[in-house]
Design a protein around this motif. Structure first.
Motif, PDB file in Angstrom:
ATOM      1  N   HIS A   1      38.792  39.271  46.025  1.00 10.59           N
ATOM      2  CA  HIS A   1      37.756  39.264  44.987  1.00 10.59           C
ATOM      3  C   HIS A   1      37.776  37.966  44.188  1.00 10.59           C
ATOM      4  O   HIS A   1      36.716  37.401  43.877  1.00 10.59           O
ATOM      5  CB  HIS A   1      37.903  40.468  44.051  1.00 10.59           C
ATOM      6  N   LEU A   2      38.949  37.471  43.837  1.00 10.63           N
ATOM      7  CA  LEU A   2      39.018  36.207  43.096  1.00 10.63           C
ATOM      8  C   LEU A   2      38.607  35.039  43.981  1.00 10.63           C
ATOM      9  O   LEU A   2      37.909  34.126  43.517  1.00 10.63           O
ATOM     10  CB  LEU A   2      40.436  35.996  42.535  1.00 10.63           C
ATOM     11  N   TYR A   3      39.013  35.066  45.245  1.00  9.18           N
ATOM     12  CA  TYR A   3      38.576  34.055  46.209  1.00  9.18           C
ATOM     13  C   TYR A   3      37.052  34.042  46.301  1.00  9.18           C
ATOM     14  O   TYR A   3      36.416  32.986  46.224  1.00  9.18           O
ATOM     15  CB  TYR A   3      39.221  34.373  47.555  1.00  9.18           C
ATOM     16  N   TYR A   4      36.469  35.230  46.445  1.00 10.65           N
ATOM     17  CA  TYR A   4      35.011  35.374  46.523  1.00 10.65           C
ATOM     18  C   TYR A   4      34.340  34.795  45.283  1.00 10.65           C
ATOM     19  O   TYR A   4      33.383  34.020  45.383  1.00 10.65           O
ATOM     20  CB  TYR A   4      34.653  36.862  46.688  1.00 10.65           C
ATOM     21  N   GLN A   5      34.809  35.176  44.118  1.00  9.95           N
ATOM     22  CA  GLN A   5      34.166  34.718  42.880  1.00  9.95           C
ATOM     23  C   GLN A   5      34.307  33.211  42.708  1.00  9.95           C
ATOM     24  O   GLN A   5      33.373  32.548  42.246  1.00  9.95           O
ATOM     25  CB  GLN A   5      34.732  35.456  41.668  1.00  9.95           C
ATOM     26  N   ASN A   6      35.453  32.672  43.093  1.00  7.35           N
ATOM     27  CA  ASN A   6      35.622  31.218  43.041  1.00  7.35           C
ATOM     28  C   ASN A   6      34.612  30.535  43.965  1.00  7.35           C
ATOM     29  O   ASN A   6      33.997  29.528  43.587  1.00  7.35           O
ATOM     30  CB  ASN A   6      37.051  30.829  43.421  1.00  7.35           C
ATOM     31  N   LEU A   7      34.443  31.075  45.162  1.00  6.68           N
ATOM     32  CA  LEU A   7      33.463  30.495  46.095  1.00  6.68           C
ATOM     33  C   LEU A   7      32.050  30.546  45.533  1.00  6.68           C
ATOM     34  O   LEU A   7      31.275  29.598  45.704  1.00  6.68           O
ATOM     35  CB  LEU A   7      33.513  31.225  47.441  1.00  6.68           C
ATOM     36  N   ARG A   8      31.696  31.649  44.872  1.00  2.00           N
ATOM     37  CA  ARG A   8      30.368  31.748  44.246  1.00  2.00           C
ATOM     38  C   ARG A   8      30.187  30.630  43.221  1.00  2.00           C
ATOM     39  O   ARG A   8      29.147  29.969  43.177  1.00  2.00           O
ATOM     40  CB  ARG A   8      30.175  33.107  43.562  1.00  2.00           C
ATOM     41  N   GLY A   9      31.193  30.446  42.400  1.00  2.00           N
ATOM     42  CA  GLY A   9      31.124  29.388  41.398  1.00  2.00           C
ATOM     43  C   GLY A   9      31.012  28.004  42.019  1.00  2.00           C
ATOM     44  O   GLY A   9      30.249  27.158  41.542  1.00  2.00           O
ATOM     45  N   PHE A  10      31.767  27.775  43.081  1.00  2.00           N
ATOM     46  CA  PHE A  10      31.685  26.473  43.758  1.00  2.00           C
ATOM     47  C   PHE A  10      30.298  26.277  44.355  1.00  2.00           C
ATOM     48  O   PHE A  10      29.720  25.188  44.269  1.00  2.00           O
ATOM     49  CB  PHE A  10      32.746  26.355  44.857  1.00  2.00           C
TER      50      PHE A  10
ATOM     51  N   PHE B   1      24.949  19.212  49.934  1.00  2.00           N
ATOM     52  CA  PHE B   1      24.251  20.050  50.907  1.00  2.00           C
ATOM     53  C   PHE B   1      25.221  20.722  51.881  1.00  2.00           C
ATOM     54  O   PHE B   1      25.080  21.912  52.178  1.00  2.00           O
ATOM     55  CB  PHE B   1      23.184  19.250  51.657  1.00  2.00           C
ATOM     56  N   GLN B   2      26.221  19.983  52.354  1.00  4.33           N
ATOM     57  CA  GLN B   2      27.227  20.548  53.256  1.00  4.33           C
ATOM     58  C   GLN B   2      28.000  21.671  52.578  1.00  4.33           C
ATOM     59  O   GLN B   2      28.156  22.759  53.130  1.00  4.33           O
ATOM     60  CB  GLN B   2      28.252  19.478  53.646  1.00  4.33           C
ATOM     61  N   LEU B   3      28.530  21.370  51.399  1.00  2.80           N
ATOM     62  CA  LEU B   3      29.410  22.328  50.734  1.00  2.80           C
ATOM     63  C   LEU B   3      28.648  23.509  50.138  1.00  2.80           C
ATOM     64  O   LEU B   3      29.158  24.635  50.146  1.00  2.80           O
ATOM     65  CB  LEU B   3      30.258  21.620  49.673  1.00  2.80           C
ATOM     66  N   HIS B   4      27.449  23.273  49.649  1.00  2.00           N
ATOM     67  CA  HIS B   4      26.634  24.366  49.115  1.00  2.00           C
ATOM     68  C   HIS B   4      26.439  25.431  50.205  1.00  2.00           C
ATOM     69  O   HIS B   4      26.652  26.626  49.977  1.00  2.00           O
ATOM     70  CB  HIS B   4      25.292  23.808  48.626  1.00  2.00           C
TER      71      HIS B   4
ATOM     72  N   GLU C   1      28.422  29.239  50.637  1.00  2.00           N
ATOM     73  CA  GLU C   1      27.633  30.464  50.817  1.00  2.00           C
ATOM     74  C   GLU C   1      28.114  31.226  52.051  1.00  2.00           C
ATOM     75  O   GLU C   1      28.272  32.455  52.016  1.00  2.00           O
ATOM     76  CB  GLU C   1      26.140  30.140  50.929  1.00  2.00           C
ATOM     77  N   GLU C   2      28.343  30.522  53.135  1.00  5.64           N
ATOM     78  CA  GLU C   2      28.866  31.151  54.353  1.00  5.64           C
ATOM     79  C   GLU C   2      30.215  31.822  54.073  1.00  5.64           C
ATOM     80  O   GLU C   2      30.438  32.975  54.474  1.00  5.64           O
ATOM     81  CB  GLU C   2      29.040  30.083  55.440  1.00  5.64           C
ATOM     82  N   LEU C   3      31.093  31.119  53.370  1.00  3.53           N
ATOM     83  CA  LEU C   3      32.421  31.656  53.087  1.00  3.53           C
ATOM     84  C   LEU C   3      32.372  32.857  52.140  1.00  3.53           C
ATOM     85  O   LEU C   3      33.092  33.840  52.356  1.00  3.53           O
ATOM     86  CB  LEU C   3      33.333  30.565  52.513  1.00  3.53           C
ATOM     87  N   TYR C   4      31.522  32.797  51.104  1.00  2.00           N
ATOM     88  CA  TYR C   4      31.510  33.955  50.196  1.00  2.00           C
ATOM     89  C   TYR C   4      30.838  35.162  50.838  1.00  2.00           C
ATOM     90  O   TYR C   4      31.233  36.298  50.571  1.00  2.00           O
ATOM     91  CB  TYR C   4      30.974  33.629  48.799  1.00  2.00           C
ATOM     92  N   ASN C   5      29.851  34.944  51.702  1.00  3.28           N
ATOM     93  CA  ASN C   5      29.260  36.082  52.417  1.00  3.28           C
ATOM     94  C   ASN C   5      30.293  36.733  53.342  1.00  3.28           C
ATOM     95  O   ASN C   5      30.379  37.959  53.439  1.00  3.28           O
ATOM     96  CB  ASN C   5      28.024  35.661  53.203  1.00  3.28           C
ATOM     97  N   ASN C   6      31.092  35.901  53.996  1.00  2.00           N
ATOM     98  CA  ASN C   6      32.154  36.408  54.854  1.00  2.00           C
ATOM     99  C   ASN C   6      33.206  37.151  54.030  1.00  2.00           C
ATOM    100  O   ASN C   6      33.676  38.222  54.434  1.00  2.00           O
ATOM    101  CB  ASN C   6      32.786  35.247  55.625  1.00  2.00           C
ATOM    102  N   ALA C   7      33.565  36.604  52.879  1.00  2.00           N
ATOM    103  CA  ALA C   7      34.555  37.249  52.010  1.00  2.00           C
ATOM    104  C   ALA C   7      34.062  38.609  51.532  1.00  2.00           C
ATOM    105  O   ALA C   7      34.838  39.564  51.439  1.00  2.00           O
ATOM    106  CB  ALA C   7      34.890  36.342  50.828  1.00  2.00           C
ATOM    107  N   LEU C   8      32.779  38.700  51.244  1.00  2.93           N
ATOM    108  CA  LEU C   8      32.210  39.968  50.789  1.00  2.93           C
ATOM    109  C   LEU C   8      32.347  41.051  51.870  1.00  2.93           C
ATOM    110  O   LEU C   8      32.692  42.201  51.573  1.00  2.93           O
ATOM    111  CB  LEU C   8      30.748  39.769  50.398  1.00  2.93           C
ATOM    112  N   THR C   9      32.125  40.664  53.114  1.00  2.00           N
ATOM    113  CA  THR C   9      32.322  41.593  54.228  1.00  2.00           C
ATOM    114  C   THR C   9      33.777  42.026  54.310  1.00  2.00           C
ATOM    115  O   THR C   9      34.078  43.210  54.497  1.00  2.00           O
ATOM    116  CB  THR C   9      31.872  40.941  55.557  1.00  2.00           C
TER     117      THR C   9
END
Length: 157
Positions: free
Chosen positions: A29-38, A48-51, A55-63
């Motif tokens: 959950h903290l990893y996910y929230q950090n990714l959202r903030g980033f 553009f690359q990191l944005h 998004e890809e990483l936080y969607n994966n984390a949510l799953t």
């Protein structure tokens, strides 16, 4: 039968595994929230690359969060479900006011390393207790997280 869960695990073993799964859940959950903030706050030439990557990483984390919580329920236990519990239990800390490419990638790298180390520890415990379902869940995730870590290392080098 009173000492076994509905899926045939020892109740005391499932409690021990669930405690570690809840720790993993909190860290995710903290990893996910950090990714959202980033994702929201990234700036610079790699925007553009990191944005898109965040998004890809936080969607994966949510799953993964959902899969971990459902595994806890499957083994007959209760997943943590408040953010205050996540903050209290997690080794990963909130990453506030970070928007640079190297800073956010380094933080993501460190967070992912924490997740992998926790998953490896939990994998050993689950294998020892005969919990093949948890072993399967973790094995897949470790492989995927290691590949992401490799990519983050390549970016940072």
């Amino acid at each position: 039968m009173g000492k076994l869960t509905q899926i045939g695990l020892e109740k005391k073993d499932s409690q021990e595994i669930a405690e570690k799964l809840n720790e993993l859940l909190a860290n995710y959950h903290l990893y996910y929230q950090n990714l959202r903030g980033f994702h929201w706050n990234i700036k610079g030439v790699h925007f553009f690359q990191l944005h898109a990557k965040y998004e890809e990483l936080y969607n994966n984390a949510l799953t993964k969060i959902d899969e971990i919580a459902e595994r806890i329920l499957t083994i007959g236990q209760k997943p943590l479900h408040t953010f205050s519990d996540y903050v209290r239990v997690s080794s990963i800390k909130e990453a506030a006011n970070i928007s640079g490419d190297k800073e956010t990638v380094t933080a993501t790298h460190d967070n992912l390393t924490t997740l992998i180390n926790l998953e490896r520890e939990l994998l050993g415990l689950a294998a020892e207790k005969g919990d093949e379902g948890t072993v399967d869940l973790l094995s897949e995730d470790i492989n995927e997280n290691e590949k992401t870590l490799w990519m983050l290392n390549a970016f940072l080098s």
